[in-house]
Design a protein around this motif. Structure first.
Motif, PDB file in Angstrom:
ATOM      1  N   THR A   1      53.023  55.511  44.559  1.00 23.14           N
ATOM      2  CA  THR A   1      53.064  56.210  42.975  1.00 23.14           C
ATOM      3  C   THR A   1      52.197  55.631  42.160  1.00 23.14           C
ATOM      4  N   PHE A   2      51.120  54.642  42.312  1.00 30.53           N
ATOM      5  CA  PHE A   2      50.396  54.021  41.667  1.00 30.53           C
ATOM      6  C   PHE A   2      49.413  54.941  41.103  1.00 30.53           C
ATOM      7  N   PRO A   3      48.787  55.951  41.993  1.00 34.86           N
ATOM      8  CA  PRO A   3      47.753  56.745  41.513  1.00 34.86           C
ATOM      9  C   PRO A   3      48.368  57.736  40.446  1.00 34.86           C
ATOM     10  N   THR A   4      49.702  57.736  40.254  1.00 32.94           N
ATOM     11  CA  THR A   4      50.180  58.698  38.952  1.00 32.94           C
ATOM     12  C   THR A   4      50.155  58.200  37.742  1.00 32.94           C
ATOM     13  N   VAL A   5      50.034  56.830  37.571  1.00 35.51           N
ATOM     14  CA  VAL A   5      50.262  56.178  36.665  1.00 35.51           C
ATOM     15  C   VAL A   5      49.239  56.484  35.139  1.00 35.51           C
ATOM     16  N   LYS A   6      47.725  56.550  35.881  1.00 33.40           N
ATOM     17  CA  LYS A   6      46.798  56.924  34.767  1.00 33.40           C
ATOM     18  C   LYS A   6      46.756  58.453  34.280  1.00 33.40           C
ATOM     19  N   THR A   7      47.087  58.972  35.122  1.00 34.37           N
ATOM     20  CA  THR A   7      47.526  60.594  34.691  1.00 34.37           C
ATOM     21  C   THR A   7      48.785  60.700  33.836  1.00 34.37           C
TER      22      THR A   7
ATOM     23  N   ALA B   1      39.269  36.072  56.162  1.00 34.81           N
ATOM     24  CA  ALA B   1      38.373  37.290  56.397  1.00 34.81           C
ATOM     25  C   ALA B   1      39.024  38.265  55.374  1.00 34.81           C
ATOM     26  N   LEU B   2      40.196  38.200  54.743  1.00 38.04           N
ATOM     27  CA  LEU B   2      40.664  38.975  54.165  1.00 38.04           C
ATOM     28  C   LEU B   2      39.758  39.419  52.673  1.00 38.04           C
ATOM     29  N   ASP B   3      39.280  40.535  52.461  1.00 40.16           N
ATOM     30  CA  ASP B   3      38.705  40.838  51.320  1.00 40.16           C
ATOM     31  C   ASP B   3      39.669  41.212  49.919  1.00 40.16           C
ATOM     32  N   ARG B   4      40.495  40.323  49.476  1.00 49.07           N
ATOM     33  CA  ARG B   4      41.668  40.696  48.719  1.00 49.07           C
ATOM     34  C   ARG B   4      41.347  41.667  47.656  1.00 49.07           C
ATOM     35  N   GLU B   5      40.298  41.256  47.033  1.00 49.23           N
ATOM     36  CA  GLU B   5      39.765  42.279  45.845  1.00 49.23           C
ATOM     37  C   GLU B   5      39.616  43.771  46.151  1.00 49.23           C
ATOM     38  N   SER B   6      39.001  43.865  47.248  1.00 49.59           N
ATOM     39  CA  SER B   6      38.737  45.176  47.626  1.00 49.59           C
ATOM     40  C   SER B   6      39.966  45.910  48.015  1.00 49.59           C
ATOM     41  N   ILE B   7      40.950  44.974  48.795  1.00 50.36           N
ATOM     42  CA  ILE B   7      42.158  45.750  49.417  1.00 50.36           C
ATOM     43  C   ILE B   7      43.034  45.986  48.061  1.00 50.36           C
ATOM     44  N   ASN B   8      43.187  45.340  47.219  1.00 49.83           N
ATOM     45  CA  ASN B   8      43.918  45.498  45.963  1.00 49.83           C
ATOM     46  C   ASN B   8      43.290  46.802  45.386  1.00 49.83           C
ATOM     47  N   GLN B   9      41.995  47.011  45.076  1.00 51.19           N
ATOM     48  CA  GLN B   9      41.546  48.156  44.519  1.00 51.19           C
ATOM     49  C   GLN B   9      41.951  49.314  45.251  1.00 51.19           C
ATOM     50  N   VAL B  10      41.750  49.290  46.703  1.00 47.95           N
ATOM     51  CA  VAL B  10      41.814  50.421  47.388  1.00 47.95           C
ATOM     52  C   VAL B  10      43.292  50.712  47.333  1.00 47.95           C
ATOM     53  N   THR B  11      44.331  49.751  47.692  1.00 47.71           N
ATOM     54  CA  THR B  11      45.686  50.122  47.668  1.00 47.71           C
ATOM     55  C   THR B  11      46.574  50.395  46.444  1.00 47.71           C
TER      56      THR B  11
ATOM     57  N   VAL C   1      44.958  51.021  43.331  1.00 48.44           N
ATOM     58  CA  VAL C   1      44.204  51.127  42.070  1.00 48.44           C
ATOM     59  C   VAL C   1      43.949  50.278  41.240  1.00 48.44           C
ATOM     60  N   GLY C   2      43.754  49.091  41.652  1.00 47.69           N
ATOM     61  CA  GLY C   2      43.405  47.653  40.457  1.00 47.69           C
ATOM     62  C   GLY C   2      44.919  47.214  40.026  1.00 47.69           C
ATOM     63  N   TYR C   3      45.908  47.955  40.182  1.00 45.37           N
ATOM     64  CA  TYR C   3      47.270  47.317  39.805  1.00 45.37           C
ATOM     65  C   TYR C   3      47.473  46.214  40.834  1.00 45.37           C
ATOM     66  N   GLY C   4      47.964  45.076  40.336  1.00 40.74           N
ATOM     67  CA  GLY C   4      48.159  44.001  41.282  1.00 40.74           C
ATOM     68  C   GLY C   4      47.159  43.019  41.136  1.00 40.74           C
ATOM     69  N   THR C   5      47.639  41.675  41.731  1.00 37.82           N
ATOM     70  CA  THR C   5      46.637  40.535  41.809  1.00 37.82           C
ATOM     71  C   THR C   5      46.516  39.867  43.129  1.00 37.82           C
TER      72      THR C   5
ATOM     73  N   ILE D   1      52.019  42.470  43.909  1.00 43.09           N
ATOM     74  CA  ILE D   1      51.707  43.804  43.307  1.00 43.09           C
ATOM     75  C   ILE D   1      52.801  44.072  41.805  1.00 43.09           C
ATOM     76  N   ASP D   2      52.209  44.728  40.861  1.00 43.25           N
ATOM     77  CA  ASP D   2      52.812  44.992  39.850  1.00 43.25           C
ATOM     78  C   ASP D   2      53.890  46.219  40.139  1.00 43.25           C
ATOM     79  N   GLN D   3      55.019  46.091  39.093  1.00 51.42           N
ATOM     80  CA  GLN D   3      55.774  47.192  39.060  1.00 51.42           C
ATOM     81  C   GLN D   3      55.644  47.900  37.557  1.00 51.42           C
ATOM     82  N   ILE D   4      55.430  49.336  37.395  1.00 48.48           N
ATOM     83  CA  ILE D   4      55.076  49.745  36.146  1.00 48.48           C
ATOM     84  C   ILE D   4      56.196  50.912  35.951  1.00 48.48           C
ATOM     85  N   PHE D   5      56.801  50.633  34.908  1.00 50.52           N
ATOM     86  CA  PHE D   5      57.774  51.821  34.368  1.00 50.52           C
ATOM     87  C   PHE D   5      56.831  52.875  33.663  1.00 50.52           C
ATOM     88  N   VAL D   6      57.086  54.116  33.912  1.00 50.34           N
ATOM     89  CA  VAL D   6      56.415  55.152  33.514  1.00 50.34           C
ATOM     90  C   VAL D   6      57.471  55.879  32.493  1.00 50.34           C
ATOM     91  N   TYR D   7      57.276  56.349  31.240  1.00 51.98           N
ATOM     92  CA  TYR D   7      58.562  56.771  30.663  1.00 51.98           C
ATOM     93  C   TYR D   7      57.994  57.627  29.228  1.00 51.98           C
TER      94      TYR D   7
END
Length: 517
Positions: free
Chosen positions: A259-265, A305-315, A317-321, A483-489
């Motif tokens: 549901t991360f992709p829904t946040v900006k919308t 081997a893990l490209d954590r920055e790219s994985i976080n962005q793809v998975t 949408v940039g939310y997360g560290t 991974i962040d958790q985001i309240f949408v309200y």
């Protein structure tokens, strides 16, 4: 005996749910809306309570702060303060005896009294009932000292009893009525706690929606009962969930994973958001005694081997560290999180040293809701010659397949937790998330852990840091991101919710008690 508030050099207790968004059954129907201007709060939930409503067995149950007031209270800054118990603390040294004195004006939703006898019934039930958090306390016996005082005699030292009893996610703190405990089948459908609300069975359809109304017996109704009704509506489809909040059919939902992709919308359509720290995404290695992952060089190669920055962005949408360390509530530190940077050249050299110059293949269990991150992780590993054969498994069967050896690796969200519970999951004898023999152990981790159990709080935290550092050095798994958790309200109906660095358990406990505007 130490009384009143306790505050460790750690952040609050974590939420409960492994594979949070993928548990339980669900419906995509957003359902009806509440009448305009009333005091009904409707929360969109990605999954139904799992596996049921029993606080001793519930793995995913964000409704519990409504129905089951915790015995102690977790504050945002990590302080443990009174809840149903007005005073508490260890008796003597060694962290094996813990005593509580209950307030005298609290009642369960069935009208029965919260007292020492009720606590004894609950503690003995928790100790005897298989559930996700049964092992959080090893209880030897429970003594009723007086009508309001109860003493826990632990079979195993535990420095974290106040935090276990303050967290509804750990079961032990979410005490239910003795009448309900006597009927476990009924407890599975009605949590029967002493919280500000109670379940309304007539307005509840299991797996679809759950309705809660004020508990007339609650001791602090004036300050805690803010809504006339709270409805949890299960909506698994992210687009449907977004549409439901945009059209007013739900007033808020928790965004994470799919549901991360829904946040900006949602934000662009006028919804407000607030974020909190949630879980850590991990790649688990199953067998640490035989096969590729028994070699530390292979495990370290995967981490490099893990490209954590790219994985976080793809998975996300940039939310997360991005992080290369297991994030914990005791013993964690920022300096550990960047230990394994993205270094595929070094990873390939380590694989060659370990005897795998051409890499190897591994079959990986992945829930459907985690498929995007599994694919992103697989892309990083492919670059060093490791082929992840992704098997999309049902959440309920993932662990069984992993433990049986049918899946060699396993991708999952892991709650940010205390090392007392991480030890039982990863490093102790018969650890849950390992398929090695029960005799396997790490002597350094064992030694530090055993000392931490009976040490004072500050010493315990320093020892737990040694545990985390050793686990990272040995690369017993590959953390990917927090991974962040985001309240949408809806800001027109709900008073502003501030973002916070507080951990997920605190934020979820407050999710159900948000203020009407």
């Amino acid at each position: 005996m130490v009384r009143r508030s306790l505050k460790p050099a750690i952040v609050p207790f974590l939420a409960a749910a492994l594979l949070l968004a993928s548990c339980g059954t669900s419906s995509d129907d957003a359902g009806g809306s509440s009448a305009a201007g009333d005091r009904t709060l409707t929360i969109g939930a990605a999954a139904a309570p799992f596996p049921n409503l029993n606080p001793a067995q519930a793995l995913f149950a964000s409704y519990l702060p409504l129905t089951n007031q915790s015995i102690l209270t977790l504050e945002e800054d990590g302080t443990i303060s009174p809840g149903l118990a007005e005073s508490f603390g260890y008796v003597g040294e060694g962290n094996t005896t813990f005593q509580l004195t209950f307030r005298q004006d609290a009642k369960f939703s069935d009208g029965s009294q919260v007292n020492a006898a009720a606590a004894k019934t609950w503690f003995e039930y928790m100790a005897a009932t298989p559930g996700p958090f049964q092992a959080a306390l090893k209880v030897g016996s429970v003594d009723v000292v007086s009508e309001w005082e109860v003493r826990l005699n632990l079979a195993e030292a535990n420095p974290l009893v106040p935090w276990v009893l303050s967290s509804w996610t750990q079961g032990w703190g979410g005490i239910a009525s003795p009448n309900a405990v006597a009927d476990p089948d009924g407890l599975a459908t009605n949590p029967a706690g002493a919280g500000p609300y109670k379940l309304d069975p007539a307005e509840t359809v299991t797996g679809d929606h759950y309705t809660f109304v004020p508990n007339e017996f609650y001791f602090d109704a004036d300050s805690r009962t803010r809504w006339d009704k709270v409805v949890y509506r299960v909506i698994s489809n992210p687009s449907t969930l977004l549409q439901a909040v945009q059209t007013g059919q739900v007033d808020m939902y928790l965004a994470g994973g799919t549901t991360f992709p829904t946040v900006k919308t949602a934000e662009s359509s006028g919804m407000a958001t607030a974020s909190f720290v949630g879980n850590t995404d991990l790649l688990f290695f199953g067998n640490l005694e035989t096969g590729p992952f028994s070699d530390i060089r292979v495990r370290q190669a995967v981490n490099y081997a893990l490209d954590r920055e790219s994985i976080n962005q793809v998975t996300n949408v940039g939310y997360g560290t991005p992080t290369s360390a297991l994030t914990t509530l005791d013993g964690d530190s920022a300096d550990l999180r960047g230990r394994y940077g993205h270094d595929p050249e070094r990873a390939r050299a380590l694989l060659a040293e370990a005897g795998y110059p051409n890499g190897f293949a591994t079959n990986t269990s992945c829930a459907a809701t985690n498929l995007t991150q599994c694919q992103a992780i697989a892309q990083s590993l492919m670059d060093i010659g490791i082929t992840m054969k992704i098997e999309v498994d049902q959440t309920s069967s993932q662990l069984q397949l992993f433990q049986s050896g049918q899946r060699e690796t396993f991708v999952a969200l892991w709650p940010v937790n205390y090392n007392l519970f991480n030890y039982a999951s990863f490093w102790g004898g018969k650890a849950t998330f390992r398929v090695s023999t029960p005799e396997w152990n790490d002597p350094e981790i064992d030694a530090a852990f055993q000392k931490a159990l009976t040490a004072p709080a500050d010493e315990s935290i320093a020892l737990m840091h040694q545990v985390v550092e050793r686990a990272q050095e040995q690369a017993y798994f590959a953390p990917v991101f927090d991974i962040d958790q985001i309240f949408v309200y809806d800001p027109d109906k709900i008073a502003p919710i501030a973002s916070s660095d507080s951990r997920f358990a605190y934020s979820m406990a407050r999710l159900n008690l948000v203020e009407p505007k």
